[in-house]
Design a protein around this motif. Structure first.
Motif, PDB file in Angstrom:
ATOM      1  N   SER A   1       7.948  66.862 108.019  1.00 14.63           N
ATOM      2  CA  SER A   1       9.104  67.728 107.785  1.00 14.63           C
ATOM      3  C   SER A   1       9.483  67.749 106.308  1.00 14.63           C
ATOM      4  CB  SER A   1      10.304  67.256 108.608  1.00 14.63           C
ATOM      5  OG  SER A   1      10.735  65.983 108.154  1.00 14.63           O
ATOM      6  N   ALA A   2      10.370  68.696 105.982  1.00 17.30           N
ATOM      7  CA  ALA A   2      10.947  68.781 104.636  1.00 17.30           C
ATOM      8  C   ALA A   2      12.392  69.224 104.762  1.00 17.30           C
ATOM      9  CB  ALA A   2      10.167  69.772 103.772  1.00 17.30           C
ATOM     10  N   ASP A   3      13.259  68.646 103.927  1.00 15.54           N
ATOM     11  CA  ASP A   3      14.659  69.039 103.853  1.00 15.54           C
ATOM     12  C   ASP A   3      14.857  69.849 102.577  1.00 15.54           C
ATOM     13  OD1 ASP A   3      15.287  67.634 106.183  1.00 15.54           O
ATOM     14  OD2 ASP A   3      15.762  65.803 105.076  1.00 15.54           O
ATOM     15  N   ILE A   4      15.496  71.001 102.714  1.00 16.72           N
ATOM     16  CA  ILE A   4      15.682  71.925 101.599  1.00 16.72           C
ATOM     17  C   ILE A   4      17.170  72.234 101.469  1.00 16.72           C
ATOM     18  CG2 ILE A   4      15.057  74.193 100.685  1.00 16.72           C
ATOM     19  CD1 ILE A   4      12.688  74.014 102.829  1.00 16.72           C
ATOM     20  N   PHE A   5      17.709  72.095 100.267  1.00 16.55           N
ATOM     21  CA  PHE A   5      19.104  72.451  99.988  1.00 16.55           C
ATOM     22  C   PHE A   5      19.118  73.875  99.442  1.00 16.55           C
ATOM     23  CE2 PHE A   5      22.880  72.576  97.240  1.00 16.55           C
ATOM     24  CZ  PHE A   5      23.845  72.226  98.177  1.00 16.55           C
ATOM     25  N   ILE A   6      19.937  74.741 100.055  1.00 20.21           N
ATOM     26  CA  ILE A   6      19.972  76.157  99.694  1.00 20.21           C
ATOM     27  C   ILE A   6      21.399  76.545  99.323  1.00 20.21           C
ATOM     28  CG2 ILE A   6      19.563  78.526 100.502  1.00 20.21           C
ATOM     29  CD1 ILE A   6      17.651  77.255 102.612  1.00 20.21           C
ATOM     30  N   THR A   7      21.542  77.288  98.232  1.00 23.02           N
ATOM     31  CA  THR A   7      22.827  77.870  97.844  1.00 23.02           C
ATOM     32  C   THR A   7      22.666  79.388  97.837  1.00 23.02           C
ATOM     33  OG1 THR A   7      23.348  75.971  96.427  1.00 23.02           O
ATOM     34  CG2 THR A   7      24.604  77.982  96.066  1.00 23.02           C
ATOM     35  N   LEU A   8      23.475  80.075  98.655  1.00 19.62           N
ATOM     36  CA  LEU A   8      23.483  81.532  98.682  1.00 19.62           C
ATOM     37  C   LEU A   8      24.490  82.010  97.639  1.00 19.62           C
ATOM     38  CD1 LEU A   8      23.488  82.041 102.564  1.00 19.62           C
ATOM     39  CD2 LEU A   8      21.519  81.977 101.007  1.00 19.62           C
ATOM     40  N   VAL A   9      24.065  82.936  96.778  1.00 18.18           N
ATOM     41  CA  VAL A   9      24.841  83.330  95.601  1.00 18.18           C
ATOM     42  C   VAL A   9      25.189  84.819  95.678  1.00 18.18           C
ATOM     43  CG1 VAL A   9      24.783  83.424  93.064  1.00 18.18           C
ATOM     44  CG2 VAL A   9      23.627  81.556  94.265  1.00 18.18           C
ATOM     45  N   ASP A  10      26.423  85.164  95.276  1.00 17.01           N
ATOM     46  CA  ASP A  10      26.825  86.574  95.293  1.00 17.01           C
ATOM     47  C   ASP A  10      26.412  87.291  94.006  1.00 17.01           C
ATOM     48  OD1 ASP A  10      28.743  86.012  93.305  1.00 17.01           O
ATOM     49  OD2 ASP A  10      30.428  86.007  94.711  1.00 17.01           O
ATOM     50  N   GLU A  11      26.776  88.590  93.927  1.00 14.24           N
ATOM     51  CA  GLU A  11      26.297  89.424  92.828  1.00 14.24           C
ATOM     52  C   GLU A  11      26.853  89.031  91.464  1.00 14.24           C
ATOM     53  OE1 GLU A  11      29.943  91.496  94.470  1.00 14.24           O
ATOM     54  OE2 GLU A  11      28.106  90.844  95.404  1.00 14.24           O
ATOM     55  N   ILE A  12      27.927  88.256  91.425  1.00 14.80           N
ATOM     56  CA  ILE A  12      28.433  87.832  90.110  1.00 14.80           C
ATOM     57  C   ILE A  12      28.097  86.366  89.816  1.00 14.80           C
ATOM     58  CG2 ILE A  12      30.234  89.577  89.934  1.00 14.80           C
ATOM     59  CD1 ILE A  12      32.258  87.508  90.872  1.00 14.80           C
ATOM     60  N   GLY A  13      27.212  85.792  90.632  1.00 17.87           N
ATOM     61  CA  GLY A  13      26.714  84.450  90.364  1.00 17.87           C
ATOM     62  C   GLY A  13      27.498  83.312  90.984  1.00 17.87           C
ATOM     63  N   ASN A  14      28.461  83.631  91.838  1.00 23.80           N
ATOM     64  CA  ASN A  14      29.245  82.580  92.486  1.00 23.80           C
ATOM     65  C   ASN A  14      28.563  82.101  93.768  1.00 23.80           C
ATOM     66  OD1 ASN A  14      31.352  82.664  90.599  1.00 23.80           O
ATOM     67  ND2 ASN A  14      32.306  84.379  91.671  1.00 23.80           N
ATOM     68  N   PRO A  15      28.490  80.782  93.966  1.00 27.29           N
ATOM     69  CA  PRO A  15      27.929  80.276  95.225  1.00 27.29           C
ATOM     70  C   PRO A  15      28.883  80.588  96.377  1.00 27.29           C
ATOM     71  CG  PRO A  15      28.756  78.469  93.869  1.00 27.29           C
ATOM     72  CD  PRO A  15      28.901  79.715  93.067  1.00 27.29           C
TER      73      PRO A  15
END
Length: 121
Positions: free
Chosen positions: A32-46
């Motif tokens: 397995s692998a654990d992945i940290f993901i941050t979804l970002v909006d159009e002005i760069g804010n998480p």
């Protein structure tokens, strides 16, 4: 001055997710692998951070190719956004299968010799 409303009013803000950042947190070889993901909006804010674990049928095709991880995130981004929570698991891990006995038995070893005894000084 202020006054209460007779009925509460809900305001919903919409964010346009336009990109994501990801980091591989941990790899358990062949598992397995654990992945940290941050979804970002159009002005760069998480807007949402989550941990994704891939395992089983989702882990095997990876083979270290980052494009596989990128495509996996892109293909599942609506699921991540629409589903409450911050921990997601894709795939299952089967329990290890015990080795099959070969039908032969080992031989019994011989007893060793006793060593010399010493004297405490």
């Amino acid at each position: 001055m202020s006054a209460p409303l007779p009925t509460p009013v809900q305001i919903t803000k919409v964010y346009n997710i336009t990109s994501f950042n990801y980091n591989i947190l941990q790899v358990v070889l062949f598992t397995s692998a654990d992945i940290f993901i941050t979804l970002v909006d159009e002005i760069g804010n998480p807007q949402k951070q989550l941990k994704l674990t891939i395992q089983g049928d989702y882990y095997t095709p990876w083979a270290g190719d980052d494009n596989y991880i990128i495509n996996l995130i892109v293909d599942n981004v609506n699921y991540f956004v629409d589903t409450p929570g911050t921990i997601f698991v894709l795939g299952t891990i089967s329990p290890p299968v015990p080795p099959t006995p070969t039908g032969t038995t080992g031989t019994t070893g011989t007893t060793g010799t006793t060593g010399a005894t010493g004297t405490n000084v």
